[in-house]
Each structure stands twice: as C-alpha cells, then as structure tokens.
Motif scaffolding. Structure first.
Motif, PDB file in Angstrom:
ATOM      1  N   ASN A  67     -99.634  54.378  10.493  1.00  0.00           N
ATOM      2  CA  ASN A  67    -101.086  54.390  10.255  1.00  0.00           C
ATOM      3  C   ASN A  67    -101.426  54.089   8.805  1.00  0.00           C
ATOM      4  O   ASN A  67    -102.364  53.355   8.517  1.00  0.00           O
TER       5      ASN A  67
ATOM      6  N   GLN B  13    -107.935  70.424  12.712  1.00  0.00           N
ATOM      7  CA  GLN B  13    -107.503  69.033  12.480  1.00  0.00           C
ATOM      8  C   GLN B  13    -108.294  68.049  13.350  1.00  0.00           C
ATOM      9  O   GLN B  13    -108.441  66.887  12.986  1.00  0.00           O
TER      10      GLN B  13
ATOM     11  N   GLY C 188    -101.576  67.810  16.985  1.00  0.00           N
ATOM     12  CA  GLY C 188    -101.924  66.426  17.280  1.00  0.00           C
ATOM     13  C   GLY C 188    -101.278  65.430  16.342  1.00  0.00           C
ATOM     14  O   GLY C 188    -101.645  64.268  16.283  1.00  0.00           O
TER      15      GLY C 188
ATOM     16  N   ARG D 179    -111.355  67.517  11.219  1.00  0.00           N
ATOM     17  CA  ARG D 179    -110.991  66.726  10.033  1.00  0.00           C
ATOM     18  C   ARG D 179    -110.732  65.269  10.416  1.00  0.00           C
ATOM     19  O   ARG D 179    -111.115  64.350   9.707  1.00  0.00           O
ATOM     20  N   THR D 180    -110.055  65.082  11.547  1.00  0.00           N
ATOM     21  CA  THR D 180    -109.764  63.721  11.999  1.00  0.00           C
ATOM     22  C   THR D 180    -111.070  62.959  12.209  1.00  0.00           C
ATOM     23  O   THR D 180    -111.223  61.822  11.752  1.00  0.00           O
TER      24      THR D 180
ATOM     25  N   HIS E 287    -108.735  72.701  17.326  1.00  0.00           N
ATOM     26  CA  HIS E 287    -108.506  73.282  15.999  1.00  0.00           C
ATOM     27  C   HIS E 287    -109.088  72.404  14.894  1.00  0.00           C
ATOM     28  O   HIS E 287    -109.642  71.343  15.157  1.00  0.00           O
TER      29      HIS E 287
ATOM     30  N   ASP F  94    -105.203  63.390  22.707  1.00  0.00           N
ATOM     31  CA  ASP F  94    -104.823  64.660  22.100  1.00  0.00           C
ATOM     32  C   ASP F  94    -103.946  64.403  20.889  1.00  0.00           C
ATOM     33  O   ASP F  94    -103.458  65.325  20.251  1.00  0.00           O
ATOM     34  N   LEU F  95    -103.749  63.137  20.589  1.00  0.00           N
ATOM     35  CA  LEU F  95    -102.923  62.765  19.446  1.00  0.00           C
ATOM     36  C   LEU F  95    -103.835  62.270  18.327  1.00  0.00           C
ATOM     37  O   LEU F  95    -104.456  61.218  18.442  1.00  0.00           O
ATOM     38  N   MET F  96    -103.936  63.076  17.282  1.00  0.00           N
ATOM     39  CA  MET F  96    -104.882  62.739  16.218  1.00  0.00           C
ATOM     40  C   MET F  96    -104.507  61.451  15.493  1.00  0.00           C
ATOM     41  O   MET F  96    -105.357  60.687  15.060  1.00  0.00           O
ATOM     42  N   SER F  97    -103.204  61.228  15.375  1.00  0.00           N
ATOM     43  CA  SER F  97    -102.769  59.982  14.720  1.00  0.00           C
ATOM     44  C   SER F  97    -103.242  58.759  15.491  1.00  0.00           C
ATOM     45  O   SER F  97    -103.559  57.733  14.895  1.00  0.00           O
ATOM     46  N   ASP F  98    -103.295  58.869  16.801  1.00  0.00           N
ATOM     47  CA  ASP F  98    -103.782  57.733  17.595  1.00  0.00           C
ATOM     48  C   ASP F  98    -105.289  57.547  17.417  1.00  0.00           C
ATOM     49  O   ASP F  98    -105.781  56.425  17.412  1.00  0.00           O
TER      50      ASP F  98
ATOM     51  N   LEU G 256    -107.923  69.159  21.923  1.00  0.00           N
ATOM     52  CA  LEU G 256    -107.576  69.958  20.744  1.00  0.00           C
ATOM     53  C   LEU G 256    -108.834  70.549  20.126  1.00  0.00           C
ATOM     54  O   LEU G 256    -109.776  69.826  19.838  1.00  0.00           O
TER      55      LEU G 256
ATOM     56  N   TYR H  94    -105.106  61.266   4.558  1.00  0.00           N
ATOM     57  CA  TYR H  94    -105.017  62.365   5.522  1.00  0.00           C
ATOM     58  C   TYR H  94    -103.637  62.390   6.180  1.00  0.00           C
ATOM     59  O   TYR H  94    -103.009  63.449   6.283  1.00  0.00           O
ATOM     60  N   GLU H  95    -103.152  61.241   6.611  1.00  0.00           N
ATOM     61  CA  GLU H  95    -101.806  61.185   7.205  1.00  0.00           C
ATOM     62  C   GLU H  95    -100.767  61.638   6.179  1.00  0.00           C
ATOM     63  O   GLU H  95     -99.839  62.382   6.512  1.00  0.00           O
TER      64      GLU H  95
ATOM     65  N   LEU I 146    -106.841  58.272  14.651  1.00  0.00           N
ATOM     66  CA  LEU I 146    -106.962  57.660  13.324  1.00  0.00           C
ATOM     67  C   LEU I 146    -106.583  56.183  13.363  1.00  0.00           C
ATOM     68  O   LEU I 146    -107.136  55.359  12.652  1.00  0.00           O
ATOM     69  N   ALA I 147    -105.611  55.858  14.226  1.00  0.00           N
ATOM     70  CA  ALA I 147    -105.127  54.477  14.278  1.00  0.00           C
ATOM     71  C   ALA I 147    -106.079  53.561  15.042  1.00  0.00           C
ATOM     72  O   ALA I 147    -106.300  52.425  14.636  1.00  0.00           O
ATOM     73  N   TYR I 148    -106.622  54.036  16.148  1.00  0.00           N
ATOM     74  CA  TYR I 148    -107.316  53.103  17.048  1.00  0.00           C
ATOM     75  C   TYR I 148    -108.825  53.295  17.167  1.00  0.00           C
ATOM     76  O   TYR I 148    -109.537  52.352  17.482  1.00  0.00           O
ATOM     77  N   ALA I 149    -109.299  54.514  16.985  1.00  0.00           N
ATOM     78  CA  ALA I 149    -110.736  54.726  17.207  1.00  0.00           C
ATOM     79  C   ALA I 149    -111.539  54.015  16.114  1.00  0.00           C
ATOM     80  O   ALA I 149    -111.081  53.904  14.985  1.00  0.00           O
TER      81      ALA I 149
END
Lengths: 121, 316
Positions: free
Chosen positions: B288, A54, B279, A57-58, A52, A31-35, A50, B221-222, A37-40
C-alpha cells in the motif's frame, strides 16, 4: 443514497450523523483495513464488521465519510466519541456483510468494479 | 530558481466553479420557509398585525377557497396604520394576484433574479400543481447562500483560516524545510493512527490538496501500524516538507526485517493475531505504501532496525 435511505434499506440504525450532507454513490465492504486503504476511493461508504478505533482511523485517512457496521455490531462509547471528533457518520446493520451489501447493491449503491488478479503470499 | 511554497498552495482555494455549481444546484424548496401562516381576504388588518407580531414575520399569504389570492406585507400594514384602518379587511390593502411567485423546483438563482427584478421582499412558493407550499424571502436566500459558501469552505478546506503562503514567504532562506516529528509506541493499538491523523491535518493546513494529503496519510498510517505491530520499542515518523517533495521517514530500532524483498511482496506477513483482529497484518502494508507514494526505499538490518523512506513529489 443518503444515510437515512441506507438505514431504511437494511433495517439498521443511524448511530451518529456527522451533519455533512451525504449522497453516497459507491461502497466498499471489507474487514481488512489495508484493503480499504488500498482500494476504496474517497467519498465512499465503508461496510465492515470491525468496530474498533482503527476502523474510524482508516476512514479518516482515506476520506471515507460514513461507516456501516454489519452483523448487528454496535461500537463502544469511545469509538462513537472518536467518530464525533473526526466527523464520520456511523450506521449499523442487523444483517451479515453479504446480505447488507446485497440489499444496498440492489437499492442502487455501486462498487468499484473489477480488480486485476495478483498472486499473494 | 527556488520554488515558492505558494505554488504548493495553488489548489487550495475552492474553485469558483465549485461555488457556482453549488449555488446553481440549490432549489427554492431547499431554502423556503415551509411553516406557513396564512389569512383569508376578509380577515382584518388587525389580525395581520397580531399574526406578524406573534410569529415575527413580515409577510402573510392571503388564501381563499380557490387558493392563493394575494399577499399582505409589513408595508401594507403600515399603510393601514397610517389610515387608522386596522379593522378594514385585508383585501383592501393586500397586493392581489397576479403575484410574483416562485416555483418549489426552480433554481434558487432564478427566483432570486425575479425577486430583485420586481423589487419585492418575498415570494409565495407554489408546487407543480399550483398549491401554496412555502414562502421565500431575501433573508432566506442570503442565509442559505452564505451557508452553502461556508459548506464549500469547511468541507474542502477546514483550515483556510491561516494562509501558509504568508507564513513561508516570511521565512527567507536558500531552502526552507518544514519538519514534523512523531513518536509511535510499540503495541499501542489504542493510539494507532493518531500520528497519521495529525500529519494529514498539518498537510491540509499548509495548503496540500486533499488528494495529496490522503496519499501521505494512508502511507504514514500503514507505516505507523507497522511500528505498533512489529517493533521492539516503537519508532519515529518524520515528515520533511519542501516545496519540491514530501519525504516521510519512519525509523525503528529493531528487530529488523530478515528479507526485505520478501517483505515487500503482497500478502507476505509475520503479524500477530492481535494485528489481524485490527484489520491489518495481511501483508498489504508495504504494498500500500508503495502504491500511493512516488518512491519507497527500505533499509533494514537484523538486530539494528528498519528505515523506510517514502517520497511524494509535489506538482511542479
């Protein structure tokens, strides 16, 4: 797994099919978009609660071709429209993230494996 | 020596091997027509004519109690017409067994070779048990190959329609930069990610590899989300592309970061509950950006603003 196989496994629904031929092999739940973006990695399935913009977009930034919403969440018409615009397949699962992921893992979807331990905060 | 933009675009065209692989993966079963119109050998050529006209087909497999026993084509029908023998049974005009056939699970390319070799227009398709399951024609094969070629291009390079090489080559200068500017409003979660999506598409359009475009898009994006979450009046994102590097500069006019080193630490966050609902705001943004770029420099002063400079080196 194809989106059709995924929704069959989790008794879910295919909300929007981008029309791309998808054979998903890996998934990432967060549920953490930054994660995400970081790991996927690109080409993975993203599993999230989530619904919505974002989330879409993520997926768009990270080259993620399909999103599976959990806990029976259904996105709004605007979110569906954005997914259509950027070409991302959307599905929904009636199960929690834990159970959704568990069923898919059992059915053969793989994760990214171990991450190094990093102190946060 | 000046590096041409052409090099930047070097990995743009889908590789031949990828096209090859795709074509090699195609199976007859993916291409064949599964809706079958068949006739028994004692049906008349008139019935062949009617069936062909009704369904706009050019060949009909002939099936008896034992299964496939021949095929009758448009050419056979013409022979029957020439001899004014439309009331004759199909078996007089059909091509009998052994026919040139395709197997549902064989690679399409192999089937295509056989079609060419025997100079036939179509082949009945049999499954592993020898049962008739479809028919495959020249047209089916060509249409499917064109479709897969198109898929290769659209998937990788939706933007192949313009060639950036010509565009940049035409611009003679000692050093050429491409500048893209975007404004991001504070608190505007509804449009969050639009600038980054446009940056990503622009980079793909000028020939960046999908991998590079992804790295830049994630960092942008970040940074864009940070402008939305943290700034007083939003800020700007500037993307400066040269043949050597892509530099993304993100600037705002406050409030500024009290302790930049602390802000760079994974997990450090001052974000609002609203940002967390989206999120974000888990203190991973700068981490990141740093992770997917080659260099991240941050300047900030309280009450003045913050400037991020994110650099991506292009392959030499």
């Amino acid at each position: 797994m194809t989106p059709e196989e995924i929704v069959a496994t989790i008794e879910g629904e295919l909300l929007f099919d981008s029309g791309r031929l998808l054979e998903l092999e890996y998934a990432f739940s967060s549920d953490l978009m930054s994660d995400v973006l970081a790991y996927a990695h690109s080409g993975m399935l993203m599993i999230t609660g989530l619904t919505h913009r974002q989330a879409i977009r993520t997926a768009e930034m990270a080259d993620i071709p399909a999103i599976l919403f959990v806990r029976g969440k259904y996105p709004s018409e605007q979110i569906l429209a954005l997914a259509r615009e950027v070409g991302i397949t959307l599905m929904t699962s009636p199960f929690t993230m834990f159970e959704t992921a568990g069923r898919l893992y059992q059915a053969g979807l793989k994760g990214i494996g171990k991450l190094p331990l990093v102190q946060h905060g | 020596m000046k590096k041409p933009f052409a090099l930047f675009a070097a990995d743009k065209a889908p590789s031949l091997s990828k096209v090859h692989e795709l074509i090699r993966e195609l199976k007859v079963s993916q291409v064949m027509t599964k809706t079958l119109y068949t006739l028994p050998p004692d049906a008349t050529m008139q019935e062949v004519k009617d069936l062909m006209r009704q369904h706009r087909i050019s060949g009909v497999p002939v099936v008896d109690a034992q299964g496939l026993c021949g095929i009758v084509s448009l050419e056979d029908l013409i022979h029957a017409l020439e001899q004014q023998a439309l009331s004759a049974p199909i078996r007089q005009f059909m091509t009998p067994m052994p026919l040139v056939v395709a197997r549902a699970q064989e690679p399409l390319l192999e089937a295509f070779k056989r079609l060419e070799q025997h100079n036939v227009g179509r082949m009945p398709v049999l499954d592993g048990h020898g049962a008739l399951v479809g028919i495959v024609t020249h047209t089916d094969i060509i249409a499917s190959l064109l479709k897969s070629l198109q898929d290769v291009y659209t998937e990788d390079e939706r933007l192949c329609d313009c060639n950036p090489q010509y565009f940049f080559d035409a611009l003679r200068s000692d050093a050429t930069n491409l500048l893209l500017r975007y404004h991001v409003e504070a608190g505007d979660f509804a449009h969050g990610g639009e600038a980054s999506a446009r940056i990503k598409r622009a980079l793909l359009r000028i020939g960046a590899s999908p991998r590079l475009a992804r790295r830049v898009a994630i960092a942008a994006y970040e940074a864009e989300i940070n402008l939305i979450i943290h700034t007083n009046r939003g800020g700007s994102v500037l993307v400066d592309v040269t043949p050597q590097e892509i530099r993304v500069v993100v600037q705002d006019s406050g409030p500024g970061i009290p302790d930049v080193e602390e802000a760079r630490r994974p997990g450090f966050s001052t974000a609002s509950p609203r940002a967390r609902e989206m999120g974000f705001g888990a203190g991973m943004g700068l981490t990141n950006i740093e992770r997917c770029s080659d260099r991240l420099d941050i300047w900030s002063a309280l009450g003045v603003g913050t400037r991020l400079e994110i650099v991506f080196k292009l392959p030499a």
